[in-house]
Design a protein around this motif. Structure first.
Motif, PDB file in Angstrom:
ATOM      1  N   LYS A 617       0.831  -1.134  -0.010  1.00  0.00           N
ATOM      2  CA  LYS A 617       0.054   0.046   0.115  1.00  0.00           C
ATOM      3  C   LYS A 617       0.873   0.828  -0.056  1.00  0.00           C
ATOM      4  O   LYS A 617       0.513   2.042  -0.796  1.00  0.00           O
ATOM      5  N   SER A 618       1.821   1.132   0.809  1.00  0.00           N
ATOM      6  CA  SER A 618       2.537   2.495   0.779  1.00  0.00           C
ATOM      7  C   SER A 618       3.349   2.869  -0.312  1.00  0.00           C
ATOM      8  O   SER A 618       3.600   3.710  -0.813  1.00  0.00           O
ATOM      9  N   THR A 619       3.899   1.713  -0.867  1.00  0.00           N
ATOM     10  CA  THR A 619       4.971   1.850  -2.121  1.00  0.00           C
ATOM     11  C   THR A 619       3.989   2.421  -2.954  1.00  0.00           C
ATOM     12  O   THR A 619       4.502   3.377  -3.828  1.00  0.00           O
ATOM     13  N   TYR A 620       2.706   1.827  -3.094  1.00  0.00           N
ATOM     14  CA  TYR A 620       1.563   2.422  -4.085  1.00  0.00           C
ATOM     15  C   TYR A 620       1.549   3.801  -4.178  1.00  0.00           C
ATOM     16  O   TYR A 620       1.570   4.721  -5.032  1.00  0.00           O
ATOM     17  N   MET A 621       1.256   4.332  -2.840  1.00  0.00           N
ATOM     18  CA  MET A 621       0.880   5.523  -2.591  1.00  0.00           C
ATOM     19  C   MET A 621       1.890   6.627  -2.963  1.00  0.00           C
ATOM     20  O   MET A 621       1.883   7.672  -3.371  1.00  0.00           O
ATOM     21  N   ARG A 622       3.102   6.057  -2.428  1.00  0.00           N
ATOM     22  CA  ARG A 622       4.230   7.148  -2.657  1.00  0.00           C
ATOM     23  C   ARG A 622       4.529   7.152  -4.146  1.00  0.00           C
ATOM     24  O   ARG A 622       5.074   8.202  -4.731  1.00  0.00           O
ATOM     25  N   PHE A 651       0.927  16.680  -0.003  1.00  0.00           N
ATOM     26  CA  PHE A 651       1.031  16.489   1.242  1.00  0.00           C
ATOM     27  C   PHE A 651       1.145  14.773   1.697  1.00  0.00           C
ATOM     28  O   PHE A 651       0.350  14.109   1.112  1.00  0.00           O
ATOM     29  N   THR A 652       2.047  14.477   2.608  1.00  0.00           N
ATOM     30  CA  THR A 652       2.131  13.046   3.024  1.00  0.00           C
ATOM     31  C   THR A 652       2.044  13.076   4.563  1.00  0.00           C
ATOM     32  O   THR A 652       2.570  13.782   5.492  1.00  0.00           O
ATOM     33  N   ARG A 653       1.517  11.969   4.979  1.00  0.00           N
ATOM     34  CA  ARG A 653       1.600  11.639   6.637  1.00  0.00           C
ATOM     35  C   ARG A 653       1.892  10.265   6.157  1.00  0.00           C
ATOM     36  O   ARG A 653       0.952   9.331   6.356  1.00  0.00           O
ATOM     37  N   VAL A 654       3.261   9.727   6.446  1.00  0.00           N
ATOM     38  CA  VAL A 654       3.444   8.444   6.342  1.00  0.00           C
ATOM     39  C   VAL A 654       4.328   7.966   7.523  1.00  0.00           C
ATOM     40  O   VAL A 654       5.526   8.480   7.441  1.00  0.00           O
ATOM     41  N   GLY A 655       3.770   7.334   8.471  1.00  0.00           N
ATOM     42  CA  GLY A 655       4.584   6.832   9.569  1.00  0.00           C
ATOM     43  C   GLY A 655       4.856   8.000  10.415  1.00  0.00           C
ATOM     44  O   GLY A 655       4.963   9.205   9.902  1.00  0.00           O
ATOM     45  N   LEU A 689      -2.126   9.793   2.887  1.00  0.00           N
ATOM     46  CA  LEU A 689      -2.403   9.646   4.409  1.00  0.00           C
ATOM     47  C   LEU A 689      -2.432   8.032   4.418  1.00  0.00           C
ATOM     48  O   LEU A 689      -2.830   7.206   3.999  1.00  0.00           O
ATOM     49  N   ASP A 690      -1.301   7.667   5.414  1.00  0.00           N
ATOM     50  CA  ASP A 690      -0.991   6.138   5.814  1.00  0.00           C
ATOM     51  C   ASP A 690      -1.413   5.924   7.303  1.00  0.00           C
ATOM     52  O   ASP A 690      -0.899   6.431   8.078  1.00  0.00           O
ATOM     53  N   GLU A 691      -2.638   5.075   7.532  1.00  0.00           N
ATOM     54  CA  GLU A 691      -2.890   4.739   8.861  1.00  0.00           C
ATOM     55  C   GLU A 691      -3.203   5.781   9.637  1.00  0.00           C
ATOM     56  O   GLU A 691      -2.508   5.797  11.196  1.00  0.00           O
ATOM     57  N   VAL A 692      -3.986   6.776   9.313  1.00  0.00           N
ATOM     58  CA  VAL A 692      -4.217   7.859  10.367  1.00  0.00           C
ATOM     59  C   VAL A 692      -4.964   7.467  11.638  1.00  0.00           C
ATOM     60  O   VAL A 692      -6.002   6.602  11.377  1.00  0.00           O
ATOM     61  N   GLY A 693      -4.702   7.740  12.816  1.00  0.00           N
ATOM     62  CA  GLY A 693      -5.384   7.284  13.797  1.00  0.00           C
ATOM     63  C   GLY A 693      -4.945   6.256  14.553  1.00  0.00           C
ATOM     64  O   GLY A 693      -5.500   5.476  15.703  1.00  0.00           O
ATOM     65  N   LEU A 721      -5.097   9.602  -1.153  1.00  0.00           N
ATOM     66  CA  LEU A 721      -4.895   8.085  -1.230  1.00  0.00           C
ATOM     67  C   LEU A 721      -4.989   7.812   0.228  1.00  0.00           C
ATOM     68  O   LEU A 721      -4.077   8.442   1.035  1.00  0.00           O
ATOM     69  N   PHE A 722      -5.719   7.026   0.737  1.00  0.00           N
ATOM     70  CA  PHE A 722      -5.986   6.788   2.384  1.00  0.00           C
ATOM     71  C   PHE A 722      -5.792   5.394   2.567  1.00  0.00           C
ATOM     72  O   PHE A 722      -6.764   4.557   2.354  1.00  0.00           O
ATOM     73  N   ALA A 723      -4.709   5.040   3.123  1.00  0.00           N
ATOM     74  CA  ALA A 723      -4.450   3.803   3.369  1.00  0.00           C
ATOM     75  C   ALA A 723      -4.927   3.545   4.715  1.00  0.00           C
ATOM     76  O   ALA A 723      -4.474   4.247   5.814  1.00  0.00           O
TER      77      ALA A 723
END
Length: 857
Positions: A617-622, A651-655, A689-693, A721-723
């Motif tokens: 998922k993260s690879t795809y979004m990046r 904008f990214t929020r990844v990790g 956005l990756d794993e918000v919350g 893109l919201f994983a």
């Protein structure tokens, strides 16, 4: 304060008073000496001996020193440790001076003024000045080694996000602030965490007016921008002690002309540096870098930091890349011509700072003589307006090239004092002096033989010493045969040394000629330096032209090598990529096949992506973000087809990780980043956005993630893109028209799963967490227990009800029975086997694992 210091120490204290922030290297003969606190500090940091010296009135003061010829190594160590060094030189010839020699600071060495020969490719040594004035802010930027000078008007800052983002892109080695303020403390924390090598300096010049007009033709309208520019120019003059004529062009950083990339995005997407060791390897810069020159590498880095928004400019670059891909032979020829071209920008700073050496000028000559051939190649590429324009406007510098060719030998010494820099025939006076100098050996041999014959002393010989000059040496046994015109100069154990008038005349003549050769070569070299200095602006233009050519050549080389295509960059609001690939990951997989994926935001602006960890998922979004950035710098991209409208912001929020410096938890950092995104994003943004919350309780996390998706869908309407692992969120597709569900395709084989790396339509209602834990190597007993507990908690049971908690693993161990174990866990796996598709080998492997687990219990 030292009472009654010696004259020399008094001179030192006078100079030191003007440079309290720097370690003062005070020239005494062949050494740079340090005294008082500077000596104590330097001896500790450089690990050299600390001694003492009489400072006057019988006072002993701390002292240490380093040889002047090795000073650069010591200075480099101090700079690396975060210090500045003021170089105080003797500015008078001691032989011509009575009493104390005059000394002055000729330069201040800082991270921004230290010429680093091993600077990371594509990097700049930026000094940044930040000024706040009447609620407004601006910054000015200089690289004294390339002459680049820019400024950015930041406007009224509600917070420091824009300023910190700008600093992140510039990656300064030195930051100049006027005063210490709470806002500056925020910057200090940021710089210490992101740029540990950045030196923070507080500097406010006494007078800085009129410096802007002296260097540049244009003047910004904003007072705060003018103050930033003039203050930085004053600081540059303070450290370099010269006018810096190579700093002559002022550029404005206009944020509206470029895609905005904030600090988190630069880091998370690994645009310039990887997140492992912060080197450039495995970054986007690394993937796109096939540049042949340092100028081109810097241009590539700036292009990635500032992706374009102007569609025509992007298409112009794409057109040039496409032409170079087709014109293979010409591309190879241009690449060969660019190979070994010198770094003209940094060379010009050495011209201005008067640190250029003969080999630098030979490198410039070798670059200039390639230009006519390069012009011919470019003028034939008529299908590209950009390349043809470069060919027509290429600044050839023919006269300077011819002059350098006529003057310099092919392999000159590094230091002018070593001589032999200029070709024979370039200067008649130099040739005559050289001839006289070269004939001296023959004259001395003839003279020695003549004196042997006249005196009858067979072992008489001619020698030379620095103290006595040329002499005739006679052994003790032959002293009686010495004629009257021999004048004794020195008595040895085994003989005597004499001089004669004829030999003394020769000495005066030959030594004078050698000194004249050196002085004349020094004068001729200075004339060459001045000729180059006269052409600084034209050479700077040439450097920019070569850098742009190198950039598009690099794009073409990479695109041809890795099968990239030209994306259609169009106005409007489209983002469609067919069979897109991650530009870095596909290279790292080497022989393994990278699975491409499609992306299309038509019909829904928010894609909720579910699936297990490690599935891609993260690879795809990046990947999606990187391909948009690549398209907007004018590069081709790894895909089979793409249509992209310019993205204004990514904008990214990844990790996230704990911010120990400020005591902030992972969840707080995550929420701050999300808050910043929601405050600044707009419809033309791309949000990752990756794993918000995930940093809080499950129900809080789901609620926050749900609310964030709603806010983006209803208020911002940005492509997103919201994983997530919160499978409950897939229900949002039924109530929000802006949302579509996607997931990573998985193939299940009993207890095993295979990641297909393919993003497919539809949500996933399983996390496969236990499967991933199995891949990670957790003990089988833990996996069995976890499998049983998954069903237990899925039925909303309470962990505090031990009588209801399944004890699969414990029962199996205590009873030595396989019946319950088989029914509870393994039976389910057998039932889930896909028998029509399973291979005999897979069946055998499953049976082997089944047997091994039963044996354990």
């Amino acid at each position: 304060m030292l009472e009654n210091p010696t004259p020399m120490i008094a001179q030192y204290l006078s100079v030191k008073a003007k440079h309290p922030q720097e370690i003062l290297f005070f020239r005494l003969g062949d050494f740079y000496e340090m005294f008082f606190d500077d000596a104590v500090l330097a001896s500790r940091e450089l690990e050299i001996a600390l001694t003492a010296r009489d400072g006057g009135n019988k006072n002993k003061i701390p002292m240490c020193g380093v040889p002047y010829h090795a000073a650069n190594n010591y200075i480099a160590k101090l700079i690396d440790k975060g210090y500045k060094v003021a170089i105080c030189e003797q500015v008078e010839d001691p032989k011509m001076t009575k009493g104390l020699v005059k000394r002055e600071v000729i330069k201040v060495v800082t991270p921004g003024s230290f010429f680093n020969e091993n600077l990371e490719q594509g990097s700049n040594s930026y000094i940044v000045q930040v000024v706040r004035y009447e609620l407004e802010a601006a910054l000015a930027v200089v690289d004294v080694f390339t002459g680049e000078f820019k400024y950015q008007y930041l406007g009224r800052l509600e917070n420091d996000s824009l300023l910190l983002d700008s600093l992140a892109r510039l990656n300064p080695v030195e930051l100049i602030l006027e005063t210490i303020t709470p806002a500056n403390d925020v910057m200090l924390e940021f710089l210490q965490s992101r740029f540990p090598k950045c030196l923070l300096t507080y500097y406010k010049p006494d007078v800085a007016e009129q410096l802007l007009e002296k260097h540049f033709e244009q003047r910004p309208a904003q007072i705060v921008a003018v103050k930033a520019i003039e203050n930085l120019l004053a600081y540059v003059q303070y450290i370099l002690k010269i006018d810096c004529k190579h700093i002559n062009k002022l550029e404005e950083i206009v944020q509206e002309e470029y895609m905005r990339l904030d600090t988190a995005t630069l880091r998370n997407l690994e645009l310039l540096r990887n997140t492992n060791d912060y080197g450039s390897k495995n970054s986007l810069f690394w993937a796109l870098n096939a540049t042949r020159t340092s100028m081109g590498a810097r241009k590539l880095r700036k292009s990635i930091e500032f992706p374009l928004l102007n569609i025509n400019t992007i298409r112009t670059r794409q057109e040039a890349v496409g032409v170079l891909i087709k014109e293979t032979l010409r591309r190879d020829t241009i690449a060969e011509l660019l190979d070994n071209c010198c770094d003209i920008e940094r060379l010009l700073s050495k011209v201005e700072l008067n640190t250029i050496n003969p080999r630098d000028l030979v490198n410039l000559k070798q670059t200039l003589i390639k230009l006519p051939s390069l012009k011919v190649e470019l003028s034939n590429l008529t299908a590209s307006g950009l390349l043809q324009k470069l060919g027509l406007e290429l600044a050839l510098q023919s006269e300077l090239g011819v002059l350098l060719e006529q003057a310099l030998v092919e392999n000159p010494p590094l230091i002018i004092k070593d001589g032999g820099v200029f070709k024979s025939g370039y200067s008649q006076d130099l040739d005559e002096l050289r001839e006289l100098s070269q004939d001296s050996d023959t004259w001395l041999k003839n003279f020695e033989q003549q004196q042997r014959e006249l005196t009858g002393i067979k072992n008489l010989k001619v020698g030379y010493s620095k103290i006595f000059g040329y002499y005739l040496e006679v052994s003790k046994g032959n002293v009686g045969a010495v004629p009257a015109n021999f004048i004794r100069k020195q008595t040895l154990v085994n003989g005597e040394r004499y001089i004669v008038a004829e030999l003394k005349e020769f000495e005066d003549k030959i030594l004078g000629s050698k000194e004249k050769v050196y002085q004349l070569e020094l004068l001729l070299f200075e004339n060459l330096r001045l000729q180059v200095a006269k052409n600084i602006k034209e050479l700077q233009l040439l450097a920019q032209q070569l850098a742009l050519l190198d950039l598009v050549l690099s794009f073409a080389t990479v695109a041809d090598r890795y099968n990239y295509i030209c994306p259609q960059v169009v106005s409007g609001d489209q983002l469609k990529i067919v069979e897109g690939r991650h530009p870095v990951v596909e290279r790292l997989l080497k022989k393994e096949l990278f699975v491409p994926n499609n992306t299309d935001f038509a019909g829904a602006r928010i894609q909720i992506i579910t699936g297990p960890n490690m599935a891609g998922k993260s690879t795809y979004m990046r990947q999606v973000a990187l391909l948009c950035i690549m398209a907007q710098v004018g590069s081709f991209i790894p895909a089979s087809q793409a249509t992209i409208s310019p993205i204004e912001q990514v904008f990214t929020r990844v990790g996230a990780s704990d911010d120990l410096a400020t005591g902030q938890s992972t969840f707080m950092v995550e929420m701050q980043e999300v808050a910043g995104i929601l405050a600044r994003a707009n419809k033309k943004s791309l949000i990752i956005l990756d794993e918000v919350g995930r940093g809080t309780s499950t129900y809080d996390g789901i609620s926050i993630a749900h609310a964030v998706v709603e806010y983006i869908a209803q208020k911002i309407k940005a492509k997103t893109l919201f994983a997530t692992h919160y499978h409950e969120l897939i229900e949002l597709e039924t109530c929000l028209t802006e949302v579509k569900n996607f997931s990573v395709a998985i193939r299940e084989r009993g207890r095993e799963i295979v990641f297909l790396r393919r993003i497919v339509r539809g949500g996933s209602d399983k996390s496969y967490g236990v499967h991933v834990a199995q891949l990670a190597g957790l003990p089988s007993s833990v996996l069995l227990r976890a499998t049983a507990l998954v069903d237990f908690y899925a039925k909303d049971n309470n962990i505090c009800q031990p009588e209801k908690t399944p004890s699969v693993a414990k029962k199996s161990v205590d009873n030595h029975s396989t019946g319950d174990l088989f029914n509870d866990v393994l039976l389910q796996e057998v039932l889930e086997l896909d028998l029509p598709s399973i291979t005999p080998l897979e069946a055998l492997n499953f049976l082997y694992k089944f047997q091994a687990e039963l044996k354990k219990t």
